[in-house]
Every structure is written in structure tokens, then in C-alpha cells.
Design a protein around this motif. Sequence first.
Motif: not given
Length: 578
Positions: A551-578
Amino acid sequence: MANRKKPEELRSHRWYGVKDLRSFGHRSRTAQMGYHKSDYAGKPVIAIINTWSDINPCHTHFKQRVEEVKRGIWQAGGFPVEMPAISLSEPFQKPTTMLYRNLLAMETEELLRSYPADGCVLMGGCDKTTPALLMGAFSMNLPSIFVPAGPMLRGDFRGEFLGSGSDTWKYWAELRAGNITEADWQGVEDGIARSPGHCMTMGTASTMTSAAEVIGLTLPGASSIPAADSRHAQMATLTGKRIVDMVWEDLKPLDFINANSFDNAVRTVLALGGSTNSLVHLVAMAKRAGVHLSIDRFDSLARTTPVIANLRPSGKYLMEDFYYAGGLRGLLSNIKDLLKLDELCVNGKTLGENLEDAKVFNTDVIRTQNRALQKNDGLAVLRGNLAPDGAIIKPAAMEAHLRKHTGPAVVFKDYNDLNTRIDSESLDIHKDSVIVLQSAGPQGAPGMPEWGQLPIPQKLLKQGVRDMVRISDARMSGTSYGACVLHVTPESHVGGPLALVQDGDLISLDVENRTINLLISDNEMMNRKAAWVAPVAKFTRGYGTLYLKHIQQADKGCDFDFLEPEEKLEPKGDPEIH
Ligand code: FES
């Protein structure tokens, strides 16, 4: 239309459209649910993320509304798939729904990622559900549209209107002061929440659904419609219709959300006299959308944005009145000069186009800028040696004489300590004291609960005191009011200066100059810091440990650090269908 998707370009085509063993499984299991192939073949699959629950009074109508959303999706040629998600019921979930906002955001993102969704309808409204759903949707970035739950009807007590939260605190103080009876209090309990829908003051729910609308994520006017109004059901159906076209048009949130959209949201929150919680949520939402939004941006826009919505807790009326007066579109039409009107919305039009025929029908509820409730400073960001990374206060909802105030601290080390001692006759406290609560932040509480409207001691209530300077690293309900300095960052649990305050220290608040200071020497501050001992972690297993670690502090929005994007991205990480 030139750019419309082809059916075989749909994301769901990989589940349903190909000829292999796996797609056989998907089709045969869809048939098991009673659907014929003609119900879904070649159609957009629309995930409806529904935060209905038997224990969420703000979303009780979602059981019916989801059917209206589905009706719209069917009519427009889509295939609706309802997906329930954690409900985050503000009145019931302990210690606070804020502990779970990021969990709902993760669930939203992963539901959309792991199932054959081409687009989504997000159904929320009770405080944290709006930011959580949108954060998850931004991270996945499929075509998305939001159905705001809508406010409940006005509360009623002997012909007087009651506002969620605001009147609870008000009548509770009167009960504690001995000015009303237990029977009166029962009457308030029975009448304050009398229909489905979220809180109908300008609390966090109304603030965040309004922000969602101005960012462009709802149909125009959607956020102000009372939940019980038949026009709310109509809006749900129209939303269902619209999302199907959005999929064919491939209109995704990150295609149209940008820094201007968030500036519009901040301006709107300020003009509404909206909730202090919006800082935490909008900062987190912006990050998910790849937009940098700092708390200082709130402060700078606050200096030139008038508060023009006459709504409780800052003003007089309730959301039902606001809707009849023209709703959010009416309000936005009165601050057009402050907005960036070229920003696109989910209906494919710009914000300016969506406001073309907007009108105000009651100029006492929705004021002109000339007749503003307050000419600026709906919210203010404070800094100083007590809050190096910022703190927040709502000047519109506090007694004006406290805006510049110095007084001795009365310190409570945690919420239990506060509850145990605040009404003690022997507590050394007077009207000029500054009440300080420690250990109420993102890690300390944990979850940064809405404890920030610290109670006025009973003996002072009886003397007629109704507001005092109060300071904590907690949040405050958007329906609350008072001279409450909130979100003190860094929080006390991680050794922020708030942890070092002692009884009797002088604390100085100056809203005009945006300062909050502990009047001790730097040397004394350093000595106290050196002697400070870190408290033990509140969780040792489960989701709580994940929360505390990331968890991050209030001024950072209290999001989890690992959920923030590194940059403005197209969706990624779609699953393989198998
Ligand atoms: Fe749900 Fe207030 S309790 S919005």
C-alpha cells in the motif's frame, strides 16, 4: 462506419469463434446455460461487473437494474454476461471498505482479463466501488461504461429533510448534548435512509459518480438521477445499448481519458463542494490511466474554482433537489469557462456537445459563479513540518474562525484510546485545544478509515462547542464536516511527524497560507524521531499482509505499488486460450 470492428476481430472470437477443442467446450457449456448459438455467435460479449449484494443497501436495486442493462445489450445485438464482484458496502464492512478498494480493482481487471469480455458495464456507486471499478477497467482498457447507482431519496424526519451522514452526526451530537430524546433519535434512524441508492448528500459516492461522469465514463446526466426514479432504469437500458456500439467502435477509456479529463474532474469536485476522499481516489485513478495528477493540482485548481452546489454537508440541499435543479449537467453548464470542453465521452460526443442544452431550474440549489456559496477553496492542501507530504482540509465545511488557529494538542495514540478517553470528565481539553489522532492511516489503522471527524468531547458539546481543530492521518466521510485536517502524510505508523506529537505541544493551522505546523524546534523533532519505535505490523497472514507490503501513502492515492502502469499502455497480458 469505416473503423468498425469485424466479428472475427472481437476478443471473444478466440473463445467462441474458432474451430478447436477448447472453443467446443466454451460453446457446449454456453448451451448448457440455455443459450442457442444464435444468441452469441459473432456478437460482442459484454461483461456486466455487478457489485450488488444482500448486505449493500446502496445497491439493492442493482438486482433489477442489471436486467435493464441486459435488455439494452440484447436490443443492440450484444451478449450480456453478468459477473458479480465484491460489493464494498460502506456501512457494514470493517475496519473500512478502503482496505478492499484495491481488491475490487484487481478483481475487476482480472475478471475482464480472464473471461471472454469484449467490453464491460460497471455497476457501482457506494463510495469505493466507483474508483475501484474504474481503476480495474482502466488497467484492462476494454471498452467500458459506468452505471452509477444514483442517490437515494431525501431522508425524512417529521417533515424535515434528513441527509445521509451529515444529519447522523448532527443529531448524534444533539443527543450527546442532551438536546433531543431517544425517541427522536429513533425517528432519525427510521427515516434517514428510505429508498435504494447511495448516500444523497454530496458525500464520496455522489462526488465520485459525478467525477466519473465528467471524465466521460457515463451517459450524460447519469450520475444525478435518483436510484428510485424510473429514469434511472431508462438510463441503465440506454447504457446497455451504448456499450455494444462502443465495442464495434473500439472506443476504450485510455483513448479519450487524459490530463484534461482529470482537471475537469477536479474542477467538478471542487464546484460541488465534494468529498475529501476524491483526492485519494482520483490520484489513484489517474495513475491507472497513465496520467500524472498530484494533490497540489487540487490545491491550485481550488484557488480559482467556486463552490456553486448548495448541497450538504457544505450547503443546504440534497441530491434529489440537485437532480430536479438540473443535475450535474446544469452545474457544469455554469462552470463551462473552467472546463476543457473538447474532451470525448463514452457517447462519442465531447463534453461541450453534451452540455449544449443543459439548464439550471433552481438557482438556489445550483448557483451561478457570481452567487457562489464560497468563491474558492472547496478543498485545500496543507503542508508544514507536521505533514511534509501533505494533508487536506475542507474549508467549505468548517467554522470560519478556525481557519487560522493555534492550540495545544490533546493526543490519542489510536482509535480505541480516543473512544476510551474522549468523554472523560477529567480530560484536560478546552474549545481551543487541537485533537490529534495517531495510527489511523493506510498502514496504521489499517485501511485509513473514515475516523477523521474526531468527536467533540461531551462536556464541550454541552457548552455549545460544535467545531474544533482535529488532526489525523485518517480519511473523513464525505458527508462529514468540521475543521478536520486529514490524510496527514507520511502517516504516524511509518514514523511521520504526527507520531511525534505530545500532549500540550502547540499546533498551528493556517488555511489561507496552507500550513500545518508543530511548534517545536527541529532539534526536539529529531530527538523524538530518534526515540520513536516502529509499531508491530497489524497483519501476519492473508490479504492483509499483501496490503501492508504494497500500500502507498495517501498523496500517492493508496494504490498498490505493483498495480501502477509503467507507462500508458494498450491492454496486455490477455490469457492464452488452451
Ligand atoms: Fe453507500 Fe454512503 S453508504 S454511499
